[in-house]
Enzyme design. Structure first.
Site, PDB file in Angstrom:
ATOM      1  N   ASP A 130     -14.972   2.058   3.947  1.00 50.50           N
ATOM      2  CA  ASP A 130     -13.774   1.737   3.711  1.00 50.50           C
ATOM      3  C   ASP A 130     -13.878   0.713   2.158  1.00 50.50           C
ATOM      4  O   ASP A 130     -14.892   1.063   1.774  1.00 50.50           O
ATOM      5  CB  ASP A 130     -12.644   1.224   4.545  1.00 50.50           C
ATOM      6  CG  ASP A 130     -11.023   1.069   4.217  1.00 50.50           C
ATOM      7  OD1 ASP A 130     -10.373   2.038   4.187  1.00 50.50           O
ATOM      8  OD2 ASP A 130     -10.306  -0.122   3.722  1.00 50.50           O
ATOM      9  N   LYS A 158     -10.185   1.874  13.578  1.00 51.34           N
ATOM     10  CA  LYS A 158     -10.998   1.426  12.403  1.00 51.34           C
ATOM     11  C   LYS A 158     -11.527  -0.145  13.193  1.00 51.34           C
ATOM     12  O   LYS A 158     -11.501  -0.577  13.702  1.00 51.34           O
ATOM     13  CB  LYS A 158      -9.217   0.460  11.384  1.00 51.34           C
ATOM     14  CG  LYS A 158     -10.136  -0.354  10.193  1.00 51.34           C
ATOM     15  CD  LYS A 158     -10.120   1.838   8.953  1.00 51.34           C
ATOM     16  CE  LYS A 158      -9.789   1.053   7.961  1.00 51.34           C
ATOM     17  NZ  LYS A 158      -9.717   2.749   6.561  1.00 51.34           N
TER      18      LYS A 158
HETATM   19  P1  NDP Z   1     -14.261   0.465  -2.753  1.00 50.05           P
HETATM   20  O1  NDP Z   1     -14.462  -0.459  -2.418  1.00 50.05           O
HETATM   21  O2  NDP Z   1     -14.911   0.946  -3.216  1.00 50.05           O
HETATM   22  O3  NDP Z   1     -13.574  -0.341  -4.548  1.00 50.05           O
HETATM   23  C1  NDP Z   1     -11.983  -0.921  -4.081  1.00 50.05           C
HETATM   24  C2  NDP Z   1     -11.905  -1.291  -5.372  1.00 50.05           C
HETATM   25  O4  NDP Z   1     -10.624  -1.846  -5.390  1.00 50.05           O
HETATM   26  C3  NDP Z   1     -12.457  -2.421  -5.818  1.00 50.05           C
HETATM   27  O5  NDP Z   1     -12.149  -2.100  -7.884  1.00 50.05           O
HETATM   28  C4  NDP Z   1     -12.092  -3.872  -5.413  1.00 50.05           C
HETATM   29  O6  NDP Z   1     -12.091  -4.570  -7.060  1.00 50.05           O
HETATM   30  C5  NDP Z   1     -10.633  -3.396  -5.721  1.00 50.05           C
HETATM   31  N1  NDP Z   1     -10.206  -4.382  -5.239  1.00 50.05           N
HETATM   32  C6  NDP Z   1     -10.188  -4.573  -3.273  1.00 50.05           C
HETATM   33  N2  NDP Z   1     -10.211  -5.702  -2.885  1.00 50.05           N
HETATM   34  C7  NDP Z   1      -9.173  -6.024  -4.074  1.00 50.05           C
HETATM   35  C8  NDP Z   1      -8.015  -7.215  -3.584  1.00 50.05           C
HETATM   36  N3  NDP Z   1      -7.473  -7.512  -2.746  1.00 50.05           N
HETATM   37  N4  NDP Z   1      -7.462  -7.307  -5.751  1.00 50.05           N
HETATM   38  C9  NDP Z   1      -7.604  -6.561  -5.918  1.00 50.05           C
HETATM   39  N5  NDP Z   1      -8.235  -5.522  -6.023  1.00 50.05           N
HETATM   40  C10 NDP Z   1      -9.041  -5.132  -5.438  1.00 50.05           C
HETATM   41  O7  NDP Z   1     -13.079   0.733  -2.005  1.00 50.05           O
HETATM   42  P2  NDP Z   1     -12.154   2.321  -2.149  1.00 50.05           P
HETATM   43  O8  NDP Z   1     -12.669   3.084  -3.066  1.00 50.05           O
HETATM   44  O9  NDP Z   1     -12.888   3.006  -0.902  1.00 50.05           O
HETATM   45  O10 NDP Z   1     -11.342   1.325  -1.502  1.00 50.05           O
HETATM   46  C11 NDP Z   1      -9.564   1.458  -2.326  1.00 50.05           C
HETATM   47  C12 NDP Z   1      -8.284   1.697  -1.591  1.00 50.05           C
HETATM   48  O11 NDP Z   1      -8.515   2.772  -0.790  1.00 50.05           O
HETATM   49  C13 NDP Z   1      -8.048   0.904   0.009  1.00 50.05           C
HETATM   50  O12 NDP Z   1      -7.080   0.347  -0.184  1.00 50.05           O
HETATM   51  C14 NDP Z   1      -8.999   1.387   1.188  1.00 50.05           C
HETATM   52  O13 NDP Z   1      -8.412   1.305   2.430  1.00 50.05           O
HETATM   53  C15 NDP Z   1      -8.313   3.449   0.697  1.00 50.05           C
HETATM   54  N6  NDP Z   1      -9.289   4.745   1.488  1.00 50.05           N
HETATM   55  C16 NDP Z   1     -10.248   4.238   1.324  1.00 50.05           C
HETATM   56  C17 NDP Z   1     -10.925   6.038   1.458  1.00 50.05           C
HETATM   57  C18 NDP Z   1     -11.920   6.033   1.459  1.00 50.05           C
HETATM   58  O14 NDP Z   1     -12.887   7.492   1.642  1.00 50.05           O
HETATM   59  N7  NDP Z   1     -12.622   5.083   0.704  1.00 50.05           N
HETATM   60  C19 NDP Z   1      -9.970   6.732   2.089  1.00 50.05           C
HETATM   61  C20 NDP Z   1      -8.326   6.196   2.285  1.00 50.05           C
HETATM   62  C21 NDP Z   1      -8.527   4.771   1.707  1.00 50.05           C
HETATM   63  P3  NDP Z   1     -13.359  -6.158  -6.723  1.00 50.05           P
HETATM   64  O15 NDP Z   1     -14.433  -4.972  -6.559  1.00 50.05           O
HETATM   65  O16 NDP Z   1     -13.375  -6.397  -7.221  1.00 50.05           O
HETATM   66  O17 NDP Z   1     -13.555  -5.958  -5.589  1.00 50.05           O
HETATM   67  O1  2IT Z   2      -8.159   4.905   4.773  1.00 51.25           O
HETATM   68  C1  2IT Z   2      -9.270   5.688   5.052  1.00 51.25           C
HETATM   69  O2  2IT Z   2      -8.620   6.675   5.629  1.00 51.25           O
HETATM   70  C2  2IT Z   2     -10.894   5.582   4.716  1.00 51.25           C
HETATM   71  N1  2IT Z   2     -11.121   4.393   4.819  1.00 51.25           N
HETATM   72  C3  2IT Z   2     -11.519   6.874   5.626  1.00 51.25           C
HETATM   73  C4  2IT Z   2     -12.246   6.444   6.956  1.00 51.25           C
HETATM   74  C5  2IT Z   2     -12.635   7.637   7.463  1.00 51.25           C
HETATM   75  O3  2IT Z   2     -12.427   7.936   8.495  1.00 51.25           O
HETATM   76  O4  2IT Z   2     -13.437   9.078   6.626  1.00 51.25           O
END
Ligand code: NDP
Ligand code: 2IT
Length: 448
Positions: free
Chosen positions: A168, A128
């Protein structure tokens, strides 16, 4: 030394060696406590120091990221890449750009990634990275400058067979595009397997954008189906409004569920007739605005300040898709009082250890992140396969592979739970099923 003493000793060492990193301690604690029954059956893993090695990253890289903003001012950010474990494949895991990023966050996420990636059944190790760069309010040009500077250092540490980053929080298609452009320029070679989450024309995979959210719903559906439930007609709350939240909402709506609330870091919207996802997508994916704008377009809905207050909205299924520790013990108790039946974690470690305990003690079906959000990285691995083969699969092909992978993760996790005496405990089941493959690979490769 028995298995329990061994686990306690490893955990003590982790806390001592990694001071001031509570998220990392939390992630390790949850995993290694559940491995006691496995270690009892495999004393050779204790002998070979498997756990001590599992909790120590193979490599941690921290670097300076200098860039110049639109006002001509020099800005310095900090970049990170933790290459945690390469026992079963090249390091694989996302990059997070958020002001809260420090080494402890990157380590917690990298550690989770090891067993998550193992659960996908695909050959990917755990890693990561990220930066304390805050993309909010930055122009496209600033984001590009930052990404180019970040990659100018990162490129020497990654490669299609070495370490393959993706997105992420704060890193989506736009950032991956800029990062790939700079990598290609520096290397002078078209190695598109070096990053995943790319746009389609230069080697991205169909479904990668949707994969984490869709995968979360496929997994949660398997879990509730086993207890005779479905999404149809259910009231659902989804936190966040980013990549994971948007596509989880889309799939829930397709399956007939009613998503009534979504959030961002400032607050949440409540639309009892069902969230209009087109509006959220326009606001978040296109205009990059705050979710509070939604109520101007849909005046019958409500906006409330405070993102974690979203858990006061009654629902039968809760899908936390924003960030770590967004559900604490108090929120878990409120959800239960309001009748929640199932929780599917889309974000990484969104429930505190106490909240998870409350859910499990109250019979709430609980899908742990490293199993339920593995669809994103699984589809990343499918993107790597397509890049290696120089082929491109259709949406339907990738989606059907994703569905099979999520169904299989549910199956192996619930079977492992049952086999080790923790029936229906998917937290323990996912940890054990993910661990067994990595431990076996580490054991057979000797002390490295
Ligand atoms: P994005 O940046 O697309 O969206 C993040 C969302 O969460 C936004 O709505 C953001 O609000 C909110 N957010 C972020 N940080 C905070 C915080 N500290 N407190 C409150 N709200 C927060 O990210 P993703 O959707 O990609 O990721 C969301 C979660 O999913 C994370 O935990 C990530 O690790 C996990 N994840 C993502 C994957 C992926 O493929 N993208 C895969 C597996 C897990 P704002 O816009 O106001 O910051
Ligand atoms: O938390 C996760 O699994 C991710 N942000 C996706 C990682 C990836 O390599 O697609």
């Amino acid at each position: 030394m028995n298995a329990k003493q061994y686990v306690d000793q490893v955990f003590e060492q982790v806390v001592k060696r990694n001071p001031g990193e509570p998220e990392f301690h939390q992630a390790v604690q949850e995993v290694i406590e559940s491995l006691v029954p496995v270690l009892e059956k495999h004393p050779e893993y204790i002998e070979a120091g498997i756990l001590e090695r599992l909790v120590e990253p193979e490599r941690q890289i921290i670097f300076r990221v200098p860039w110049i903003n639109d006002n001509g001012k020099v800005v310095i950010n900090r970049g990170f890449r933790v290459q945690f474990n390469s026992a079963i494949g090249p390091y694989k895991g996302g990059l997070r750009f958020h002001p809260s990023v420090y080494i402890g966050i990157v380590k917690f996420l990298g550690f989770e990634q090891i067993l998550k990636n193992s659960l996908t059944g695909l050959p990917i190790g755990g890693g990561k990275g990220g930066s304390d760069f805050d993309p909010k309010g930055k122009s496209d040009r600033e984001v590009m400058k930052f990404c180019q500077s970040f990659m100018t250092e990162l490129y020497r540490h990654i490669g299609p067979d070495i370490d393959v980053p993706a997105g992420d929080i704060g890193v989506g298609g736009r950032e991956i595009g800029y990062l790939f452009g700079q990598y290609k320029r520096i290397k002078g070679a078209f190695e598109n397997g070096v990053l995943t989450g790319k746009h389609i024309p230069y080697g991205g995979s169909l479904v990668r954008t949707e994969a984490t959210g869709y995968g979360l719903v496929y997994f949660t559906h398997e879990m509730i189906k086993a207890k005779g439930m479905s999404f149809s007609g259910k009231t659902v709350v989804v936190s966040g409004s980013g990549n994971v939240a948007i596509y989880a909402t889309k799939k829930v709506q397709e399956l007939g569920g009613n998503v009534v609330a979504m959030s961002d870091s400032n607050g949440f919207i409540y639309d009892k007739d069902g969230i209009k996802l087109d509006t959220v997508q326009q606001l978040k994916e296109v205009e990059r605005k705050r979710i509070s704008e939604y109520v101007k377009i849909h005046p019958a809905s409500e906006y409330h300040e405070g993102c974690t207050n979203i858990w006061t909205i009654p629902c039968e299924i809760a899908l936390p898709c924003a960030t770590q520790n967004e559900i604490n013990e108090a929120s878990a108790n409120i959800l239960i009082k309001n009748g929640v039946k199932a929780v599917g974690e889309g974000a990484n470690m969104p429930s505190t250890l106490e909240a998870t305990k409350v859910f499990q003690e109250n019979g709430v079906l609980f899908a742990p992140a490293k199993a339920s959000n593995a669809g994103g990285v699984a589809t990343s691995a499918l993107e790597m396969s397509q890049n290696s083969m120089r082929l491109h699969w259709t949406f339907e092909e990738v989606d059907s592979k994703l569905k099979d992978i999520m169904t299989n993760i549910y199956k192996v996790s619930s079977e492992a739970a049952e086999k080790y005496g923790y029936k229906d405990n998917l937290v323990v089941g996912a940890n054990i099923a993910g661990f067994l493959k990595v431990a076996d690979a580490m054991y057979k490769q000797g002390i490295v």
